[in-house]
Design a protein around this motif. Structure first.
Motif, short mmCIF file in Angstrom:
data_model
loop_
_atom_site.label_atom_id
_atom_site.label_comp_id
_atom_site.label_asym_id
_atom_site.label_seq_id
_atom_site.Cartn_x
_atom_site.Cartn_y
_atom_site.Cartn_z
N ASN A 76 0.81 -1.22 0.00
CA ASN A 76 0.00 0.00 0.00
C ASN A 76 0.85 1.27 0.00
O ASN A 76 0.40 2.32 -0.48
N THR A 77 2.07 1.19 0.52
CA THR A 77 2.87 2.40 0.71
C THR A 77 4.21 2.41 -0.03
O THR A 77 4.58 3.42 -0.63
N LYS A 80 4.74 3.32 -4.06
CA LYS A 80 4.60 4.76 -4.32
C LYS A 80 5.82 5.51 -3.81
O LYS A 80 6.30 6.46 -4.46
N THR A 81 6.35 5.10 -2.67
CA THR A 81 7.56 5.72 -2.12
C THR A 81 8.74 5.53 -3.07
O THR A 81 9.52 6.47 -3.32
N CYS A 97 -4.49 9.90 -1.75
CA CYS A 97 -4.01 10.09 -0.37
C CYS A 97 -5.00 9.47 0.62
O CYS A 97 -4.59 8.77 1.56
N GLN A 100 -4.79 5.66 0.47
CA GLN A 100 -3.63 5.19 1.22
C GLN A 100 -3.90 5.22 2.72
O GLN A 100 -3.57 4.29 3.46
N LEU A 104 -4.04 2.11 5.36
CA LEU A 104 -3.10 2.20 6.48
C LEU A 104 -3.82 1.95 7.80
O LEU A 104 -3.41 1.10 8.60
N PHE A 178 4.26 8.39 3.26
CA PHE A 178 2.89 8.12 2.84
C PHE A 178 1.95 9.09 3.53
O PHE A 178 2.35 9.89 4.38
N CYS A 179 0.68 9.05 3.13
CA CYS A 179 -0.33 9.93 3.72
C CYS A 179 -0.74 9.38 5.08
O CYS A 179 -1.42 8.35 5.15
N GLU A 180 -0.33 10.06 6.12
CA GLU A 180 -0.58 9.61 7.48
C GLU A 180 -1.48 10.63 8.18
O GLU A 180 -1.35 11.84 7.94
N ALA A 278 6.07 0.83 9.74
CA ALA A 278 5.49 0.66 8.41
C ALA A 278 6.31 -0.25 7.52
O ALA A 278 5.76 -0.86 6.60
#
Length: 319
Positions: A76-77, A80-81, A97, A100, A104, A178-180, A278
């Motif tokens: 999931n993360t 993209k990273t 976002c 994600q 998460l 990531f979008c947190e 993560a």
């Protein structure tokens, strides 16, 4: 992305944990290596449990779900990273976002609930061994896993829907991989106090209730083990719980470093803790569970030897 009030549907910029080109190259290879190790380790766990009938027990059913969750979590993360680390365009859409963020929250919650279920399984196995087969029947195991998945999906959906009420304006630069949720709340220009309070309240219930179950389970487990007269039997009983305790400690330790603090104190230094829970935790779980587990060693050996034998016989047949 312009200043001032906005509708909240513009792109965000996922800048990662460093803007240095040299450090980004190092991070790319580090994340790629950890991602491949995580995928391979968890995939092997899933294959071993699926194909080896000796592992068709409640404990390994829960472990298979944990491995699947970890596999899904990093997928999931991390991809993209990796793209962002190699690209000049680090934008992620508002919808991307939130997607994600949803997975998460959902997968971290699921990890938490499955670990609690595994603790209960170990409690029954050690404290009520004569009733284990009936107490942990296939029907009950499926019910427990269904509840874990349902609660995780609903909680992830609940928090994501709350985030749709937040308005963003000004800078949309996210110094995370990531979008947190904590980071997004800090970028908001609307009042987030109610949402943050709801998140903390529900999060405490969702995470500390399973933690309480785990603590109580291990209190009873330790009491039962201390009554065992044989030292070798004590060691064997403790070894069946050691892997789970190590994973629980790693999971809650890294998660607590990120979330058990006020929103205003959440800063760049928490990026390290975020990477720990993560990326590092999902990578370490297969090693922790297979390192001293003879059943898993045997299953992985049979799986790998079987694949090697199939390749060898396939070559002979072609010749």
């Amino acid at each position: 992305m312009h200043g001032g009030n906005q509708s909240g549907f513009s792109d965000f910029l996922l800048l990662g944990i460093s803007e240095s080109l040299e450090e980004q190259q190092i991070l790319f290879w580090m994340f790629l290596s950890m991602y491949l190790v995580t995928v391979m380790g968890n995939a092997l766990i899933l294959l071993a449990i699926s194909f080896d009938s000796h592992l068709h027990t409640p404990m390994y059913l829960f472990l298979a779900n944990l491995s699947f969750t970890d596999l899904f979590f990093v997928t999931n993360t991390i991809p993209k990273t990796l793209v962002n680390l190699q690209s000049q365009n680090k934008a992620i859409s508002y919808g991307g976002c939130l997607t994600q963020l949803y997975f998460l929250v959902c997968l971290v919650t699921l990890d938490n609930l499955i670990l609690a279920t595994m603790a209960y399984d170990r409690y029954v196995a050690i404290c009520r061994p004569l009733h284990y087969i009936t107490a942990m029947s296939p029907g009950l195991c499926i019910l427990l896993l269904t509840l874990c998945w349902a609660l995780s999906v609903l909680y992830g959906l609940f928090l994501t829907l709350l985030m749709t009420k937040v308005t963003f304006c000004g800078s949309r630069r996210i110094h995370y991989i990531f979008c947190e949720m904590y980071v997004l709340l800090r970028l908001a220009c609307s009042n987030t106090q109610v949402i943050h309070t709801v998140q903390i309240t529900t999060g405490c219930f969702i995470f500390f209730t399973p933690l309480g179950i785990m603590v109580m389970s291990y209190v009873w487990i330790v009491r039962a083990i201390l009554r065992i007269p044989s030292a070798s039997s004590k060691y064997k009983a403790f070894s069946t719980c050691g892997s789970h305790l190590a994973v629980v400690s790693l999971f809650y330790g890294t998660l607590g470093m990120v979330y058990l603090q006020p929103l205003k104190t959440h800063s760049m230094k928490d990026s390290v803790a975020t990477v720990m829970y993560a990326v590092v935790t999902p990578m370490m779980n297969p090693f922790i569970y297979s390192l001293r587990n003879k059943d898993m060693h045997g299953a992985l050996g049979r799986l790998l030897l079987g694949k090697a034998f199939q390749r060898l016989t396939g070559r002979k047949l072609r010749h």
